[in-house]
Enzyme design. Structure first.
Site, mmCIF file in Angstrom:
data_model
loop_
_atom_site.group_PDB
_atom_site.id
_atom_site.type_symbol
_atom_site.label_atom_id
_atom_site.label_comp_id
_atom_site.label_asym_id
_atom_site.label_seq_id
_atom_site.Cartn_x
_atom_site.Cartn_y
_atom_site.Cartn_z
ATOM 1 N N ASP A 284 0.838 -1.182 0.000
ATOM 2 C CA ASP A 284 0.000 0.000 0.000
ATOM 3 C C ASP A 284 0.886 1.250 0.000
ATOM 4 O O ASP A 284 1.662 1.482 0.922
ATOM 5 C CB ASP A 284 -0.895 -0.042 1.246
ATOM 6 C CG ASP A 284 -1.752 1.194 1.342
ATOM 7 O OD1 ASP A 284 -2.520 1.429 0.401
ATOM 8 O OD2 ASP A 284 -1.625 1.938 2.332
ATOM 9 N N THR B 255 -2.823 6.714 -4.058
ATOM 10 C CA THR B 255 -1.537 7.283 -3.649
ATOM 11 C C THR B 255 -0.388 6.767 -4.504
ATOM 12 O O THR B 255 0.440 7.541 -4.962
ATOM 13 C CB THR B 255 -1.197 6.969 -2.178
ATOM 14 O OG1 THR B 255 -1.841 5.772 -1.825
ATOM 15 C CG2 THR B 255 -1.635 8.067 -1.274
ATOM 16 N N THR B 256 -0.362 5.450 -4.706
ATOM 17 C CA THR B 256 0.722 4.897 -5.514
ATOM 18 C C THR B 256 0.687 5.502 -6.909
ATOM 19 O O THR B 256 1.711 5.962 -7.426
ATOM 20 C CB THR B 256 0.601 3.357 -5.620
ATOM 21 O OG1 THR B 256 0.291 2.848 -4.332
ATOM 22 C CG2 THR B 256 1.865 2.731 -6.114
ATOM 23 N N ASP C 109 -10.248 1.037 2.462
ATOM 24 C CA ASP C 109 -10.215 1.323 1.024
ATOM 25 C C ASP C 109 -11.623 1.269 0.439
ATOM 26 O O ASP C 109 -12.025 2.147 -0.312
ATOM 27 C CB ASP C 109 -9.327 0.306 0.284
ATOM 28 C CG ASP C 109 -7.848 0.608 0.494
ATOM 29 O OD1 ASP C 109 -7.543 1.738 0.900
ATOM 30 O OD2 ASP C 109 -7.024 -0.279 0.257
HETATM 31 P P1 ADP Z 1 -3.202 3.100 -5.645
HETATM 32 O O1 ADP Z 1 -2.484 3.363 -4.356
HETATM 33 O O2 ADP Z 1 -2.823 4.079 -6.688
HETATM 34 O O3 ADP Z 1 -4.668 2.945 -5.523
HETATM 35 P P2 ADP Z 1 -3.094 0.300 -6.412
HETATM 36 O O4 ADP Z 1 -1.976 -0.599 -6.072
HETATM 37 O O5 ADP Z 1 -4.412 0.096 -5.798
HETATM 38 O O6 ADP Z 1 -2.570 1.755 -6.175
HETATM 39 O O7 ADP Z 1 -3.239 0.245 -7.985
HETATM 40 C C1 ADP Z 1 -4.177 0.960 -8.663
HETATM 41 C C2 ADP Z 1 -4.071 0.681 -10.146
HETATM 42 O O8 ADP Z 1 -4.265 -0.691 -10.419
HETATM 43 C C3 ADP Z 1 -5.144 1.425 -10.882
HETATM 44 O O9 ADP Z 1 -4.624 1.918 -12.082
HETATM 45 C C4 ADP Z 1 -6.188 0.362 -11.130
HETATM 46 O O10 ADP Z 1 -6.970 0.640 -12.245
HETATM 47 C C5 ADP Z 1 -5.347 -0.855 -11.316
HETATM 48 N N1 ADP Z 1 -6.031 -2.111 -11.011
HETATM 49 C C6 ADP Z 1 -6.560 -2.509 -9.858
HETATM 50 N N2 ADP Z 1 -7.100 -3.741 -9.960
HETATM 51 C C7 ADP Z 1 -6.896 -4.140 -11.232
HETATM 52 C C8 ADP Z 1 -7.204 -5.328 -11.970
HETATM 53 N N3 ADP Z 1 -7.817 -6.358 -11.418
HETATM 54 N N4 ADP Z 1 -6.830 -5.374 -13.252
HETATM 55 C C9 ADP Z 1 -6.194 -4.338 -13.805
HETATM 56 N N5 ADP Z 1 -5.865 -3.216 -13.170
HETATM 57 C C10 ADP Z 1 -6.221 -3.101 -11.893
#
Ligand code: ADP
Length: 547
Positions: free
Chosen positions: A63, A96-97, A410
């Protein structure tokens, strides 16, 4: 500098100054290092980081917000990026990421432009134009959500849980169900039809034992405490509640007073005096509460009772008097919980029993101590304000509980964001590829050197799908090419199905979605961070103070 041999010191000795391109380069590098660290954590196949703090405690997580919180960042530009992440987290609680990674790629592309002798101001202007245009296009891409439909909401929150949750299936379903119900309970409709959700109204309480499936949503507040004295009632219906942030104890003098006690009678008298003061306190609570109970048309002891909840301690003698009066009491409750109780029960926290008046008391239909696993907890239910809920999480160990809590948080944020602005956009890089395509068309219209900056912005956006493809073990460049082609053919929701390592024609169909508010904020935060760093051309750092 020395004029005629006289040294002139403008800045304090030891001050370090870097300026011009050198300052810019060092700032960009520092920010890129932070972004680079988070890069591999992006998305559902993101890798974990193991963080060891100065006490040797270990945190394992992917995270972004947590990683940045635990890292002790030194460089000022890197710190700026951490701040951006914090702001993103505070604003929408997600993305955030993505925000940090995007800020990093924006700076990386800016660096190339700088090397081509394009002035930072031109890049900043281009980036700002790109942002404004991207936000417009993003809004056009947004698909409306019917927030009155719980199933639709569950689907929306699902991405947030499935992308991080260690176990899937029933447990995720349970978490989602509770999250939707909780948010729906506390949401307040505004005149324009959207909702405001105070996540503070949702309390999360963790209790080790059982499994996640034993978790439940409680309409009211749950405290991880027990009734202080065995002689007190364990269940009070129509409870009138006193919230105290002072101890129910006889205050000991601040300075050590020397009391000369010469006889057993004196000890007795001394203790009796203490007991008298405590009894007076309890009597006062009883009388004030009784008055309020009668005002409300109840009868104390017959169909209504008193509950005292304190932030500090309760003396044993006071416990005894309270028990004798049939009052339930709970002590050492966290300030934040006391404040939640204030909102939930309509009580007012008072600092001294002397100041207590009938209108300070709150109300709950039922206060009860119940067994949860091997422990006891206090349930305050049917509160005056029905917009107070607790999600009671159960799980085999602390790590599981913490992870479940993070996932739940989340999901709650996603739901809140959708209720605030009821539109969603596809995840999995679909937005980024589509926006990049539109931005390139727009760049051509703008022309000049800014065109290059807008194109750089488009390139930076496409880095996100490339990272997602990479994390799924796909050929990043080839995947991007394929996606570009699909988008050019009008498939604007095509993206990467990271879990199955393939391209999906429509991310919405496979339920990979994000609240539009999160994407908006990611674009804004990242651009803000990048342009702020590009604007700096002078770093004047004082010498570190010696410890
Ligand atoms: P953040 O802290 O930015 O929310 P995450 O690690 O949750 O970081 O990653 C978010 C990214 O991953 C977004 O671009 C989202 O669309 C993508 N994402 C999340 N789940 C999936 C999935 N099952 N398939 C493809 N992309 C995904």
């Amino acid at each position: 500098m020395a004029l005629y041999g006289i040294p002139v010191l403008v800045l304090k000795e030891g001050t370090q100054r870097t300026y011009g391109r050198e300052a810019l380069r060092s700032n960009i590098l520092a920010a890129k290092v932070i972004a680079e660290i988070l890069r591999t954590s992006l998305g559902p196949r993101g890798l974990d980081k193991m963080l060891v703090d100065s006490f040797g405690d270990v945190t394992i997580t992917n995270d972004g917000a947590t990683i940045l919180k635990e890292m002790e960042v030194q460089h000022p530009a890197a710190k700026l990026l951490v701040e951006v992440a914090k702001a993103q987290d505070a604003e929408v609680g997600d993305g955030t990421t993505s925000a940090v990674v995007l800020a990093g790629t924006l700076l990386d592309r800016a660096e190339t432009l700088l090397e081509e002798n394009i002035h930072p101001t031109t890049i900043i202007e281009g980036y700002k134009k790109a942002l404004a245009f991207a936000l417009q296009e993003l809004d056009k891409m947004g698909v409306p959500v019917n927030v009155e439909d719980d199933n639709e909401l569950k689907k929306v929150a699902w991405t947030s849980i499935s992308s991080k949750y260690i176990g899937t299936g029933e447990a995720s379903e349970k978490l989602l169900e509770m999250a939707v119900k909780a948010v729906k309970t506390v949401a307040e409709k505004k005149p324009d039809g959207t909702y405001e959700v105070r996540l503070d109204d949702i309390k999360i309480e963790k209790k080790k034992g059982g499994s996640l499936l034993d978790s439940r949503l409680v309409h009211g507040i749950v405290l991880d405490k027990e009734v202080v004295h065995p002689g007190m009632p364990k269940r009070v219906e129509n409870a009138f509640i006193v919230l105290l942030d002072a101890p129910l104890e006889v205050e000991k003098p601040e300075i050590t007073a020397k009391i000369n006690i010469t006889s057993p009678e004196q000890i007795k008298a001394f203790l009796e005096e203490e007991a008298r003061i405590l009894k007076e306190m309890v009597d006062r609570i009883y009388e004030v509460a009784k008055k309020r109970i009668e005002q409300e048309g109840f009868k104390l002891g017959e169909n209504a009772g008193i509950v005292v909840i304190t932030q500090k301690g309760i003396d044993e003698v006071a416990q005894h008097f309270l028990a004798k009066k049939g009052i339930m009491a709970v002590r050492r409750v966290k300030r934040s919980d006391l404040e939640k109780l204030e909102r939930a029960t309509g009580a007012r926290i008072v600092s001294s029993v002397r100041d207590l008046s009938p209108e300070d008391l709150g109300f709950a239909g039922l206060v009860e101590e119940r067994k949860v696993g091997n422990d006891k907890m206090i349930f305050i239910e049917r509160c005056k304000n029905p917009k107070a809920v607790t999600i009671l999480l159960r799980g085999a160990n602390d790590m599981l509980l913490d992870e479940a809590e993070r996932n739940l948080q989340d999901a709650l944020h996603v739901l809140r964001n959708v209720l605030r602005k009821p539109k969603i956009v596809p995840g999995g890089g679909a937005v980024e590829v589509e926006l990049a395509m539109k931005l390139r068309e727009y760049a051509r219209k703008v022309g000049g050197k800014e065109q290059l900056a807008i194109e750089a912005y488009a390139d930076a956006l496409e880095e996100i799908p490339m990272i997602l493809a990479e994390s799924a073990g796909m050929d990043a460049l080839q995947t991007l090419m394929d996606l570009r082609k699909l988008h050019a053919e009008g498939k604007k929701f095509a993206g990467i199905d990271v879990i199955n390592a393939r391209i999906a024609d429509d991310m919405l169909k496979i339920n990979v979605i994000e609240p539009i508010l999160v994407k908006e904020q990611v674009l804004k935060s990242a651009t803000e961070a990048a342009t702020t760093i590009l604007k700096i051309d002078d770093v004047i750092a004082a010498a570190p103070t010696k410890k």
